[in-house]
Design a protein around this motif. Structure first.
Motif, PDB file in Angstrom:
ATOM      1  N   ARG A 264      39.111  28.193  34.765  1.00  0.00           N
ATOM      2  CA  ARG A 264      38.021  27.333  34.317  1.00  0.00           C
ATOM      3  C   ARG A 264      38.103  26.055  35.135  1.00  0.00           C
ATOM      4  O   ARG A 264      39.164  25.448  35.248  1.00  0.00           O
ATOM      5  N   LEU A 265      36.993  25.669  35.711  1.00  0.00           N
ATOM      6  CA  LEU A 265      36.953  24.472  36.551  1.00  0.00           C
ATOM      7  C   LEU A 265      35.780  23.600  36.124  1.00  0.00           C
ATOM      8  O   LEU A 265      34.627  24.033  36.191  1.00  0.00           O
ATOM      9  N   ALA A 266      36.091  22.382  35.672  1.00  0.00           N
ATOM     10  CA  ALA A 266      35.051  21.427  35.317  1.00  0.00           C
ATOM     11  C   ALA A 266      34.647  20.652  36.566  1.00  0.00           C
ATOM     12  O   ALA A 266      35.491  20.234  37.354  1.00  0.00           O
ATOM     13  N   LEU A 267      33.340  20.468  36.747  1.00  0.00           N
ATOM     14  CA  LEU A 267      32.802  19.684  37.855  1.00  0.00           C
ATOM     15  C   LEU A 267      31.855  18.645  37.274  1.00  0.00           C
ATOM     16  O   LEU A 267      30.992  18.974  36.444  1.00  0.00           O
ATOM     17  N   ALA A 268      32.001  17.390  37.709  1.00  0.00           N
ATOM     18  CA  ALA A 268      31.230  16.288  37.132  1.00  0.00           C
ATOM     19  C   ALA A 268      30.374  15.630  38.197  1.00  0.00           C
ATOM     20  O   ALA A 268      30.767  15.495  39.357  1.00  0.00           O
ATOM     21  N   ALA A 269      29.163  15.219  37.756  1.00  0.00           N
ATOM     22  CA  ALA A 269      28.255  14.486  38.630  1.00  0.00           C
ATOM     23  C   ALA A 269      28.393  12.991  38.355  1.00  0.00           C
ATOM     24  O   ALA A 269      28.885  12.564  37.300  1.00  0.00           O
ATOM     25  N   GLY A 270      27.951  12.172  39.313  1.00  0.00           N
ATOM     26  CA  GLY A 270      28.026  10.727  39.136  1.00  0.00           C
ATOM     27  C   GLY A 270      27.054  10.225  38.090  1.00  0.00           C
ATOM     28  O   GLY A 270      27.314   9.218  37.419  1.00  0.00           O
ATOM     29  N   THR A 271      25.937  10.913  37.918  1.00  0.00           N
ATOM     30  CA  THR A 271      24.937  10.544  36.908  1.00  0.00           C
ATOM     31  C   THR A 271      24.547  11.791  36.142  1.00  0.00           C
ATOM     32  O   THR A 271      24.779  12.924  36.588  1.00  0.00           O
ATOM     33  N   VAL A 272      23.948  11.587  34.976  1.00  0.00           N
ATOM     34  CA  VAL A 272      23.528  12.712  34.153  1.00  0.00           C
ATOM     35  C   VAL A 272      22.251  13.310  34.740  1.00  0.00           C
ATOM     36  O   VAL A 272      21.232  12.616  34.850  1.00  0.00           O
ATOM     37  N   PRO A 273      22.279  14.590  35.150  1.00  0.00           N
ATOM     38  CA  PRO A 273      21.067  15.213  35.709  1.00  0.00           C
ATOM     39  C   PRO A 273      19.996  15.350  34.619  1.00  0.00           C
ATOM     40  O   PRO A 273      20.300  15.470  33.438  1.00  0.00           O
ATOM     41  N   THR A 274      18.756  15.354  35.043  1.00  0.00           N
ATOM     42  CA  THR A 274      17.632  15.488  34.097  1.00  0.00           C
ATOM     43  C   THR A 274      17.218  16.948  33.993  1.00  0.00           C
ATOM     44  O   THR A 274      16.068  17.309  34.262  1.00  0.00           O
ATOM     45  N   PHE A 275      18.166  17.838  33.637  1.00  0.00           N
ATOM     46  CA  PHE A 275      17.871  19.252  33.489  1.00  0.00           C
ATOM     47  C   PHE A 275      17.504  19.519  32.036  1.00  0.00           C
ATOM     48  O   PHE A 275      18.161  19.024  31.111  1.00  0.00           O
ATOM     49  N   ALA A 276      16.467  20.307  31.854  1.00  0.00           N
ATOM     50  CA  ALA A 276      16.029  20.648  30.493  1.00  0.00           C
ATOM     51  C   ALA A 276      16.625  21.985  30.079  1.00  0.00           C
ATOM     52  O   ALA A 276      16.826  22.887  30.903  1.00  0.00           O
ATOM     53  N   ALA A 277      16.883  22.109  28.802  1.00  0.00           N
ATOM     54  CA  ALA A 277      17.433  23.359  28.275  1.00  0.00           C
ATOM     55  C   ALA A 277      16.485  24.516  28.570  1.00  0.00           C
ATOM     56  O   ALA A 277      15.268  24.393  28.443  1.00  0.00           O
ATOM     57  N   GLY A 278      17.055  25.649  29.002  1.00  0.00           N
ATOM     58  CA  GLY A 278      16.261  26.842  29.283  1.00  0.00           C
ATOM     59  C   GLY A 278      15.827  26.965  30.726  1.00  0.00           C
ATOM     60  O   GLY A 278      15.303  28.011  31.123  1.00  0.00           O
ATOM     61  N   GLN A 279      16.011  25.932  31.538  1.00  0.00           N
ATOM     62  CA  GLN A 279      15.609  26.009  32.937  1.00  0.00           C
ATOM     63  C   GLN A 279      16.555  26.942  33.706  1.00  0.00           C
ATOM     64  O   GLN A 279      17.772  26.916  33.510  1.00  0.00           O
ATOM     65  N   ALA A 280      15.995  27.781  34.586  1.00  0.00           N
ATOM     66  CA  ALA A 280      16.791  28.637  35.468  1.00  0.00           C
ATOM     67  C   ALA A 280      17.112  27.860  36.733  1.00  0.00           C
ATOM     68  O   ALA A 280      16.208  27.327  37.385  1.00  0.00           O
ATOM     69  N   LYS A 281      18.376  27.787  37.081  1.00  0.00           N
ATOM     70  CA  LYS A 281      18.814  27.007  38.227  1.00  0.00           C
ATOM     71  C   LYS A 281      19.761  27.846  39.094  1.00  0.00           C
ATOM     72  O   LYS A 281      20.283  28.880  38.674  1.00  0.00           O
ATOM     73  N   THR A 282      19.956  27.359  40.327  1.00  0.00           N
ATOM     74  CA  THR A 282      20.933  27.965  41.233  1.00  0.00           C
ATOM     75  C   THR A 282      21.859  26.871  41.745  1.00  0.00           C
ATOM     76  O   THR A 282      21.397  25.881  42.315  1.00  0.00           O
ATOM     77  N   ALA A 283      23.139  27.067  41.527  1.00  0.00           N
ATOM     78  CA  ALA A 283      24.145  26.124  42.017  1.00  0.00           C
ATOM     79  C   ALA A 283      24.712  26.658  43.326  1.00  0.00           C
ATOM     80  O   ALA A 283      24.980  27.865  43.454  1.00  0.00           O
ATOM     81  N   LEU A 284      24.881  25.791  44.307  1.00  0.00           N
ATOM     82  CA  LEU A 284      25.470  26.153  45.591  1.00  0.00           C
ATOM     83  C   LEU A 284      26.903  25.634  45.616  1.00  0.00           C
ATOM     84  O   LEU A 284      27.131  24.421  45.652  1.00  0.00           O
ATOM     85  N   VAL A 285      27.854  26.551  45.573  1.00  0.00           N
ATOM     86  CA  VAL A 285      29.267  26.196  45.540  1.00  0.00           C
ATOM     87  C   VAL A 285      29.831  26.311  46.953  1.00  0.00           C
ATOM     88  O   VAL A 285      29.679  27.339  47.617  1.00  0.00           O
ATOM     89  N   THR A 286      30.475  25.258  47.422  1.00  0.00           N
ATOM     90  CA  THR A 286      31.090  25.233  48.753  1.00  0.00           C
ATOM     91  C   THR A 286      32.592  25.313  48.601  1.00  0.00           C
ATOM     92  O   THR A 286      33.194  24.553  47.830  1.00  0.00           O
ATOM     93  N   LEU A 287      33.216  26.266  49.321  1.00  0.00           N
ATOM     94  CA  LEU A 287      34.660  26.430  49.272  1.00  0.00           C
ATOM     95  C   LEU A 287      35.331  25.555  50.319  1.00  0.00           C
ATOM     96  O   LEU A 287      34.682  25.035  51.238  1.00  0.00           O
ATOM     97  N   THR A 288      36.613  25.425  50.207  1.00  0.00           N
ATOM     98  CA  THR A 288      37.355  24.531  51.104  1.00  0.00           C
ATOM     99  C   THR A 288      37.314  24.980  52.558  1.00  0.00           C
ATOM    100  O   THR A 288      37.497  24.164  53.460  1.00  0.00           O
ATOM    101  N   ASP A 289      37.089  26.303  52.817  1.00  0.00           N
ATOM    102  CA  ASP A 289      37.026  26.781  54.200  1.00  0.00           C
ATOM    103  C   ASP A 289      35.596  26.835  54.725  1.00  0.00           C
ATOM    104  O   ASP A 289      35.343  27.393  55.792  1.00  0.00           O
ATOM    105  N   GLY A 290      34.644  26.283  53.973  1.00  0.00           N
ATOM    106  CA  GLY A 290      33.270  26.236  54.430  1.00  0.00           C
ATOM    107  C   GLY A 290      32.374  27.331  53.905  1.00  0.00           C
ATOM    108  O   GLY A 290      31.152  27.251  54.049  1.00  0.00           O
ATOM    109  N   ARG A 291      32.939  28.384  53.328  1.00  0.00           N
ATOM    110  CA  ARG A 291      32.100  29.435  52.767  1.00  0.00           C
ATOM    111  C   ARG A 291      31.300  28.896  51.583  1.00  0.00           C
ATOM    112  O   ARG A 291      31.715  27.947  50.917  1.00  0.00           O
TER     113      ARG A 291
END
Length: 793
Positions: A562-589
């Motif tokens: 389990r990995l928690a990730l925090a943003a500097g500000t609270v995003p204005t995302f509404a409940a139920g919205q479909a989103k895509t997160a882009l995760v970058t690994l340490t080797d660039g993948r």
């Protein structure tokens, strides 16, 4: 003059008596013939003549070790032309030469119109010529078949000998190559291998493959049933191999059928005076070396040796159909010792019928270049006899054709597509670069301009240079990267091509195993989300709609990360919205994670709290305010729901600051819902969390399995048991667990405080004299909280 090879004696010693009734193998060395054939104005040695034609002039001479004096062992050289099976040849088609006479020891013949076969006899001088003429004219059909089968048997024997000679040569020089070369030899000569031989050690393979000619294509039957089955077997160009229980699963071919037929046919010609012995002919230039399966006899019945000449062809000349062994394969024009793979005509490898062969290359300007080639059965094709072709001026793909002569007839072979090497353009294809992970071998495909010209492929990395094996598949090459024991990092592949000086370089990256990302949980109104999966320690960052999230520490739970990730500000995302997160690994993948924004987590506000301490048997330790609670005290606090409503299924979770100790307060067990907006919690943290719990406490509301944010609650402190304070010249505090006190002072400012040593185990302690009947304490569990004890004046 005539001798049996050493193998003959050994075979005779080993063959069971029951099997010796079968014809002996052709391993007796007989005499030789010198034969030349002239067609028109061209003369060829017999080794280069597959067929005769009407009008051809044939010269035949015998090589016999017979002296000039009459010693009673003179042979006539007799030749006869045969017609059809039911047409006796005229007497004028029989010719003889007296081999012991210098001027009459050879024959000069012209193939007459209507002749179909030419047969040569070596006949004892006394009465032999007339006996041959009579026998042939009486049984023309039997002689026609015998000569046809004998000619084919000689050709089959040539292929067998070529295979055995190749295996024996490898055994003497490079036995480790037998496993690789023998399949090419068998393909070239159309001989099926005993595959089990190639499973043996290298030094045993040749012995297994060539333990005797009989084991490969001349296996004697072990019963009359098998012998009868083989008699009359058809003869074809491919040596078809079979296995039968009667033969002990040994190999045999139509060649056996031919030999057995010859034994029967020639046995039918036997008289009290003459016995006919078939001879196989091995051709070398103009010399035919004869192999016999029985020793000639000069006593009655005297032996007549029978030699088949090439069949006389009718109609248009026929040539074999050669085909490319690898139909779709391009051939590199710049490769040294260029091999043009050819199959389908095994006699081009076993004989010299195909001669003056060359590769005809067409240039872009329309010119033609002729390059001599040689058939090589071990390499499976025709070999260009030079160090690489001169490719300057050739197109990237050039047509080339094999051609030469088949006897006297022009021979056109298959067309080949020659590839001229070009530098550059090599790249990895059909392989995701992110799949190249260490800890396993990785299959990759490379595409480039000239795959057939690849000379070597080398993997270059921190561990050094590693040559790689590869396979060609049309326009690509396939190979395996050995990354099972490699470390992550930069790699490169060097692709070296024939005719190109510098290798092409392909940059690669060996990656660590990325694990997996199972999902992302992000609640509306939160500034942080939680990734679940494996190897999440490789996550460097995450972005959602341009909002950057930074990772914290990975927590292992339920066999997953389990990995928690925090943003500097609270995003204005509404409940139920479909989103895509882009995760970058340490080797660039990068990894894409689809998720749906969850409903906001439950929230509540702390309204009030109070503490009730039980009576103390000694001096009570009083804690100022409600920022701390003694371990044996009861805490009661009330909550107001924010954006939600309380229900009977809710719970309040209380934990130490590090989360190591937790307790859930549920409805009816410490949680009372005043109404859907207010709830009251009553708990004894010291009991609920355990005797070791201490320090700051936090709480959060849990509804429907979803927990809200942690909120600070109070500090849990452990207190000593104090018996009293006695003062004379000095004051002494007595009691137990005095090590829980950090320091003691006579004033709230802790001036001149007495510090309690770490790990103090005593039951009494010198303390300052109380002022106004009060001593002030700081406890180790929370030194920021001031406690007091009333000791009197």
């Amino acid at each position: 003059m005539l001798r049996c090879l050493p193998f003959c004696a050994l075979a005779a010693a080993l063959v069971p008596l029951a099997a010796r009734a079968d014809p002996a193998p052709f391993d007796l060395t007989g005499p030789s013939l010198r034969v030349g054939v002239t067609h028109g104005t061209t003369t060829l040695p017999i080794a280069q003549v597959p067929r005769l034609a009407t009008g051809d002039r044939v010269s035949i001479a015998a090589e016999l070790a017979v002296g000039k004096k009459d010693d009673g062992a003179r042979y006539l050289l007799v030749a006869a032309f045969l017609r059809g099976a039911t047409e006796p040849p005229p007497k004028s088609w029989f010719f003889k030469a007296e081999t012991w006479k210098a001027k009459r020891n050879a024959l000069a013949l012209t193939v007459p119109e209507g002749a179909r076969q030419l047969v040569v006899f070596l006949v004892p001088e006394s009465g032999g010529f007339d006996a041959v003429v009579s026998a042939v004219r009486k049984q023309p059909g039997a002689f026609v078949r015998a000569v046809q089968d004998l000619d084919q048997a000689s050709l089959d024997r040539a292929r067998l000998d070529a295979f055995l000679d190749g295996i024996h040569a490898l055994e003497r020089t490079r036995p480790e190559r037998i496993e690789a070369v023998s399949p090419l030899l068998s393909r070239s000569l159309a001989i099926k291998l005993k595959a089990e031989c190639l499973d043996l050690a290298a030094d045993l393979q040749a012995s297994c493959l060539t333990q005797s000619r009989d084991s490969l294509v001349l296996a004697d039957g072990q019963s009359s049933t098998l012998a009868d089955t083989l008699v009359g077997a058809p003869t074809d160009l491919a040596l078809q191999l079979s296995a039968t229980p009667e033969g002990g699963l040994g190999y045999y071919s139509p060649y056996i059928g031919v030999v057995r037929d010859l034994a029967k046919i020639f046995g039918a010609f036997q008289t009290t005076q003459f016995r006919y012995i078939p001879a196989l002919a091995r051709a070398h230039d103009d010399r035919l070396a004869l192999l016999l399966n029985a020793a000639p006899s000069f006593a009655s019945p005297k032996s007549v040796m029978v030699v088949a000449m090439p069949v006389i062809e009718t109609g248009a000349p026929q040539t074999p159909t050669m085909r490319r062994a690898e139909a779709d394969r391009l051939v590199c024009a710049a490769k040294p010792d260029l091999v043009l793979p050819v199959e389908g005509a095994p006699l081009i490898y076993a004989t010299k019928f195909a001669h003056d062969m060359s590769l005809r290359v067409t240039t872009p300007q329309g010119g033609v270049v002729e390059l001599p080639v040689q058939a090589d059965a071990e390499r499976g094709g025709y070999v260009l006899d030079q160090v690489g072709m001169q490719t300057a001026g050739l197109s990237s793909v050039t047509d080339a054709t094999l051609h030469g002569r088949w006897g006297f007839t022009p021979l056109d072979g298959p067309r080949f597509r020659l590839q001229v090497p070009r530098a550059g353009g090599w790249q990895m294809v059909d392989t995701d670069p992110e799949s190249l992970v260490v800890g396993r071998d990785n299959a990759v495909s490379l595409a480039g301009p000239t795959p057939s010209c690849v000379e070597s492929v080398t993997l270059v990395g921190a561990a050094g240079d590693v040559p790689l094996a590869w396979t060609s598949t049309g326009e690509r090459i396939g190979l395996t990267l050995p990354l099972a024991k490699a470390a992550p990092g930069k790699l490169s592949l060097l692709v070296k091509q024939y005719g190109v000086e510098a290798p092409d370089k392909i940059a690669l990256t060996a990656l660590a195993e990325a694990g997996r990302i199972d999902g992302l949980t992000l609640y509306a109104g939160d500034a942080s989300g939680t990734l679940s999966g494996t190897r999440l320690d490789l996550v460097a960052s995450m972005t959602i709609d341009g909002v950057a999230f930074k990772p914290s520490d990975v927590v292992r739970a339920d066999k997953a990360d389990r990995l928690a990730l925090a943003a500097g500000t609270v995003p204005t995302f509404a409940a139920g919205q479909a989103k895509t997160a882009l995760v970058t690994l340490t080797d660039g993948r990068k990894r894409s994670v689809k998720f749906t924004v969850a409903a906001a987590r439950p929230r509540a506000t702390l309204i009030a709290k109070s503490v009730v301490a039980p009576p103390s048997p000694g001096l009570p330790v009083l804690l100022a305010g409600d920022t701390a609670i003694a371990q044996d005290a009861r805490l009661t606090f009330s909550l107001r729901a924010e954006g939600t409503r309380f229900s009977a299924g809710d719970s309040v979770e209380i934990a130490t600051a590090d989360g190591a100790m937790t307790t859930n307060v549920t409805s009816g067990r410490g949680l009372t819902v005043q109404d859907d907006r207010i709830a009251v919690v009553s708990v004894e943290p010291g009991k609920a969390l355990g005797v070791s719990a201490h320090g700051p406490l936090k709480w959060r509301l849990v509804q429907g399995g979803v927990a809200g944010d942690w909120v600070p609650l109070t500090a849990l402190v452990r207190t000593p048991t104090l018996a009293g304070v006695a003062c004379k010249e000095t004051c002494t505090l007595t009691g137990s667990d005095l090590f829980l006190i950090e320091s003691i002072a006579a004033n709230a400012g802790f001036a001149d405080a007495v510090r309690v040593p770490d790990g103090f185990t005593g039951a009494s302690l010198a303390v300052p004299k109380p002022v106004g009947g009060t001593l002030f304490l700081r406890l180790r569990d929370d030194p920021g909280v001031t406690a007091s004890i009333a000791v009197g004046s």
